[in-house]
Design an enzyme around this catalytic site. Structure first.
Site, PDB file in Angstrom:
ATOM      1  CB  ILE A 137      -1.056   0.117   1.181  1.00  0.00           C
ATOM      2  CG1 ILE A 137      -0.148  -0.406   2.565  1.00  0.00           C
ATOM      3  CG2 ILE A 137      -2.043  -0.852   0.701  1.00  0.00           C
ATOM      4  CD1 ILE A 137      -0.880   0.054   3.926  1.00  0.00           C
ATOM      5  CE  LYS A 160       8.420   3.066   7.764  1.00  0.00           C
ATOM      6  NZ  LYS A 160       8.297   4.533   8.335  1.00  0.00           N
ATOM      7  CG  ASP A 255       9.354  14.468   6.412  1.00  0.00           C
ATOM      8  OD1 ASP A 255       9.214  15.194   5.690  1.00  0.00           O
ATOM      9  OD2 ASP A 255       9.478  13.221   5.775  1.00  0.00           O
TER      10      ASP A 255
HETATM   11  N1  LIG Z   1      -0.422   2.733   9.292  1.00  0.00           N
HETATM   12  C1  LIG Z   1      -0.536   2.577   7.712  1.00  0.00           C
HETATM   13  N2  LIG Z   1      -1.595   2.584   7.336  1.00  0.00           N
HETATM   14  C2  LIG Z   1      -1.828   2.517   6.203  1.00  0.00           C
HETATM   15  N3  LIG Z   1      -0.936   2.970   5.118  1.00  0.00           N
HETATM   16  C3  LIG Z   1       0.278   3.300   5.817  1.00  0.00           C
HETATM   17  C4  LIG Z   1       0.596   3.260   7.364  1.00  0.00           C
HETATM   18  N4  LIG Z   1       1.963   3.437   7.312  1.00  0.00           N
HETATM   19  C5  LIG Z   1       2.526   4.340   6.213  1.00  0.00           C
HETATM   20  N5  LIG Z   1       1.553   3.984   5.206  1.00  0.00           N
HETATM   21  C6  LIG Z   1       1.757   4.158   3.788  1.00  0.00           C
HETATM   22  O1  LIG Z   1       2.992   3.787   3.255  1.00  0.00           O
HETATM   23  C7  LIG Z   1       3.883   5.082   2.813  1.00  0.00           C
HETATM   24  C8  LIG Z   1       5.109   5.073   3.488  1.00  0.00           C
HETATM   25  O2  LIG Z   1       5.420   4.958   4.765  1.00  0.00           O
HETATM   26  P1  LIG Z   1       6.319   5.821   5.641  1.00  0.00           P
HETATM   27  O3  LIG Z   1       5.962   7.230   5.102  1.00  0.00           O
HETATM   28  O4  LIG Z   1       6.231   5.638   7.087  1.00  0.00           O
HETATM   29  O5  LIG Z   1       7.715   5.298   4.970  1.00  0.00           O
HETATM   30  P2  LIG Z   1       9.088   5.971   4.968  1.00  0.00           P
HETATM   31  O6  LIG Z   1       9.935   4.857   4.024  1.00  0.00           O
HETATM   32  O7  LIG Z   1       9.291   6.777   6.146  1.00  0.00           O
HETATM   33  O8  LIG Z   1       8.737   7.170   3.769  1.00  0.00           O
HETATM   34  P3  LIG Z   1       9.270   8.413   3.029  1.00  0.00           P
HETATM   35  O9  LIG Z   1      10.335   8.180   2.211  1.00  0.00           O
HETATM   36  O10 LIG Z   1       8.091   9.113   2.149  1.00  0.00           O
HETATM   37  O11 LIG Z   1       9.405   9.275   4.240  1.00  0.00           O
HETATM   38  C9  LIG Z   1       2.823   6.256   3.382  1.00  0.00           C
HETATM   39  O12 LIG Z   1       2.873   7.332   2.646  1.00  0.00           O
HETATM   40  C10 LIG Z   1       1.450   5.636   3.469  1.00  0.00           C
HETATM   41  O13 LIG Z   1       0.937   5.852   2.407  1.00  0.00           O
END
Ligand SMILES: Nc1ncnc2c1ncn2[C@@H]1O[C@H](COP(=O)(O)OP(=O)(O)OP(=O)(O)O)[C@@H](O)[C@H]1O
Length: 696
Positions: A137, A160, A255
């Site tokens: 997702i 994640k 962020d």
């Molecule tokens: N709890 C959740 N429920 C549903 N979707 C989620 C959830 N957590 C994250 N996502 C989806 O996954 C994407 C990426 O998650 P996240 O931002 O935590 O990862 P990241 O690797 O830190 O990303 P970025 O590089 O954008 O900072 C989010 O933009 C969101 O769409």
């Protein structure tokens, strides 16, 4: 002496604790069988989830309060009783001072326990077998996010996945910081970390989160969705409440942006992605890195290299979100740091003398605009409700000290004047439309456009076929086709009926100067930080340890700046315990090793700069009367995602004196190179002379 003693005694303590943990583990199996016999004498502790199955945790009062006994028999009984209580009690801090041995015995891989013992303290790993992966997702810089079913608790969660290919200790520590911070927070507007999945054999780690159906970017970019004013207030109220909680617990998010604001089907907004978050103490300021916050939401002080900052950085980003929700597109969509600052100054006015004096920002010499701009926030946003403009004026203050706090913002007129914020439960239920959908849709649209140009064929064939979200993408596609001619709305006008929101386009990923050699976690982190424009915001220190604002240092600095993303990441990675901004010896040594400051390199860099200045100045929108030129409109599309390489340079006031500025710049570079050469020759002479004297 004292130090040596402390070290020795801590080594003894370590040995002792390892020994006692070994003994405890050895007696663990004995006690497990004993426990069945002597269960009446023992006090049963709380239930915890473990290894994908619910297990009972018991404290042997008699022997040792911290002794944990996992008993499958009791587990079964408990599981029958109540799963709800399992979740309620499966929180942090139940097992004090878990040692590495205990953590490994509890099922954590040793590498994780070694590098991030603090993050997993008191928790038990869950097993991957207890989850059923449904679909991908989301995708972050260093993670993939999946929708999954928690079979044990029969609920949908988000997983994640963070992978550590080479188990790089720094990377693990970095991730540990995110976990530690998430565990410190407990608020309905902050995403809840429910557990961690790993196993002793695993090289990856899954963070288990409550599942959120939407994110603000996804919703706002949906062509069929138009937020009402009570709805905007409702989201803003929740965002500020969540931020207030973070700040009251000494956490800066760093962020805040639409895609990190997740929204569930009950209209509850939760702040997510604490990957860049840090703890801070307002009364004891330590230097923090300035290379945080996604460009469009980054406050001026960070662009100017501030290393002492606080809650105001999150409030600036909040102001950008508020403006975006009303205007329907990002209000400050810069492509490079220089352009970002330029846009800020043009909207918010250039800083006062007092600002430059007070903040003493490292890059002020280079970024100080030659011409002063008048603040025109109210004028530009004249179509927004007055109370919204009032709050925007505060949140978008150039001086961080004037941005107030999240708590103050919550008390502002914006929330007390009608129409009031609605209750989240009254918000419409939306069909799934997550950020990944938006990304796929943008991608598809781009491909479609190229396809149309090349073949003049039907665009639908250009849509990637294998995406799990294809259905919603297709339906969005259909809707967007109907509105496509209107999709480029004007900046700073309130959203029009059917207009596509500016939240649609992800902020630009800037050129990757550092080659991606490894695809491991730390490398991906590096990418994340090298998002910021490489040239202008280089490391604050040069090989000679001079500050960037020292003219003599510039020749080296210009070149060193190629590495800015890397250096920032290193700085950040070393934040694991505390951030450091100063010129660490290792950084300086690395910079010295990598950059000999050759004139050839400088000159080729300069040529690149010249092209970019021309490009940049050509791209600068002329915001007049609150409207952007057609050129700026194109920035809101996908122009920035092309293959052009943008580098930053000094702020330019207008295009007609660019040639002169380039000439000056050229002359300065030559002058600095000459001086650097002279300095080097002089230093060599002194060195040779010194040697001679010593020999004599
Ligand atoms: N709890 C959740 N429920 C549903 N979707 C989620 C959830 N957590 C994250 N996502 C989806 O996954 C994407 C990426 O998650 P996240 O931002 O935590 O990862 P990241 O690797 O830190 O990303 P970025 O590089 O954008 O900072 C989010 O933009 C969101 O769409």
């Amino acid at each position: 002496m004292g130090c040596a003693f402390a070290k020795a005694s801590s080594a003894v303590q370590d040995r002792d604790s390892q020994e006692s943990s070994r003994k405890r583990l050895a007696s663990l199996s004995r006690r497990t069988s004993d426990s069945r016999v002597n269960s009446s004498r023992r006090h049963e502790g709380v239930l915890r989830y473990h290894g994908g199955e619910v297990k009972a945790m018991r404290f042997d009062k008699k022997a040792n309060a911290s002794m944990r006994v996992y008993d499958d028999q009791i587990e079964k009984r408990r599981r029958e009783k109540s799963e709800a209580s399992v979740m309620e009690h499966s929180c942090v801090g139940m097992v004090p001072k878990a040692t590495l041995g205990e953590q490994v015995a509890a099922g954590w891989p040793a590498w994780l326990s070694n590098a991030a013992g603090e993050a997993i303290k008191g928790w038990l790993p869950r097993s991957a077998t207890a989850f059923e992966k449904l679909e991908k997702i989301g995708q972050g810089t260093y993670s993939n996010v999946y929708k999954a079913r928690d079979v044990t608790h029969n609920k949908i969660v988000a997983l994640k996945k963070v992978r550590f290919d080479n188990l790089d200790c720094e990377s693990v520590k970095f991730m540990a910081r995110e976990i530690i911070i998430l565990r410190r927070l407990d608020h309905r507007n902050i995403i809840k970390l429910e557990g961690l999945i790993t196993s002793q054999m695993s090289r990856s780690l899954y963070l288990v989160f409550e599942y959120m159906e939407h994110d603000l970017t996804g919703l706002a970019s949906h062509p069929g969705i138009k937020f009402s004013e009570p709805q905007v207030k409702c989201y803003m109220q929740q965002l500020l409440s969540g931020l207030d909680h973070c700040h009251s617990r000494g956490i800066l998010h760093r962020d805040i942006k639409g895609s990190n604001l997740l929204i569930d089907n009950n209209g509850i907004l939760k702040i997510a992605d604490f990957g860049l978050a840090t703890s801070y103490d307002p009364h004891h300021s330590v230097p923090l890195t300035s290379r945080v916050v996604t460009l469009w939401y980054r406050p001026p002080e960070l662009l100017l290299g501030a290393s002492h900052y606080g809650v105001a950085v999150d409030l600036w980003s909040t102001g950008c979100i508020l403006g975006e929700l009303y205007s329907g597109k990002p209000i400050l969509p810069g492509k490079t740091e220089v352009e970002q600052l330029h846009k800020i100054f043009k909207l918010c006015g250039s800083p006062s003398e007092d600002y430059w004096r007070k903040l003493k920002l490292p890059h002020s010499t280079y970024f100080r605009p030659p011409q002063s701009y008048r603040r025109c926030v109210a004028e530009t946003m004249k179509d927004f409700p007055a109370a919204a403009v009032g709050l925007l004026e505060t949140l978008l203050s150039v001086d961080p000290a004037h941005r107030g706090t999240a708590a103050l913002a919550l008390k502002s007129e914006f929330f007390t004047t009608k129409p009031l914020a609605c209750d989240p439960s009254t918000l419409p239920k939306y069909p799934p439309c997550k950020e990944i959908d938006a990304k796929v849709r943008d991608e598809a649209r781009r491909e479609r456009k190229v396809g149309q140009e090349r073949r003049g064929q039907n665009e639908s064939r250009a849509i990637p076929a294998s995406n799990s979200n294809m259905q919603s993408v297709m339906s969005m596609q259909r809707r967007q086709n109907q509105t496509s001619s209107k999709s480029q709305s004007e900046v700073f006008n309130p959203r029009r009926e059917g207009a596509v929101s500016g939240l649609l386009v992800a902020p630009p990923k800037q050129p990757r100067v550092v080659k991606e050699i490894r695809a491991d976690y730390s490398e991906r982190l590096r990418k994340r930080f090298s998002q910021s424009g490489p040239l202008a915001d280089g490391p604050e220190w040069t090989k000679s340890g001079k500050k960037l604002d020292d003219p003599q240092a510039v020749s080296t600095a210009i070149d060193l700046s190629k590495l800015s993303g890397l250096v920032a990441t290193r700085t950040l990675l070393s934040e694991g315990h505390q951030e450091k901004i100063g010129p660490s010896q290792s950084q300086k040594t690395e910079q010295m090793g990598r950059f000999s400051g050759s004139v050839n390199e400088l000159q080729s860099k300069r040529k690149q700069d010249q092209n970019c200045y021309t490009q940049m100045v050509g791209d600068f929108p002329q915001i007049e009367d609150g409207k952007a030129s057609a050129k700026e409109s194109s920035l809101h599309g996908h122009g920035h995602k092309g293959n052009k390489i943008y580098v930053s340079g000094p702020l330019l006031n207008s295009s007609n004196n660019v040639d002169q500025m380039l000439k000056d710049h050229d002359r300065k570079i030559q002058e600095f190179s000459r001086r650097a050469r002279l300095d080097k020759t002089r230093a060599e002479k002194v060195h040779a002379h010194g040697k001679q004297v010593t020999a004599n």
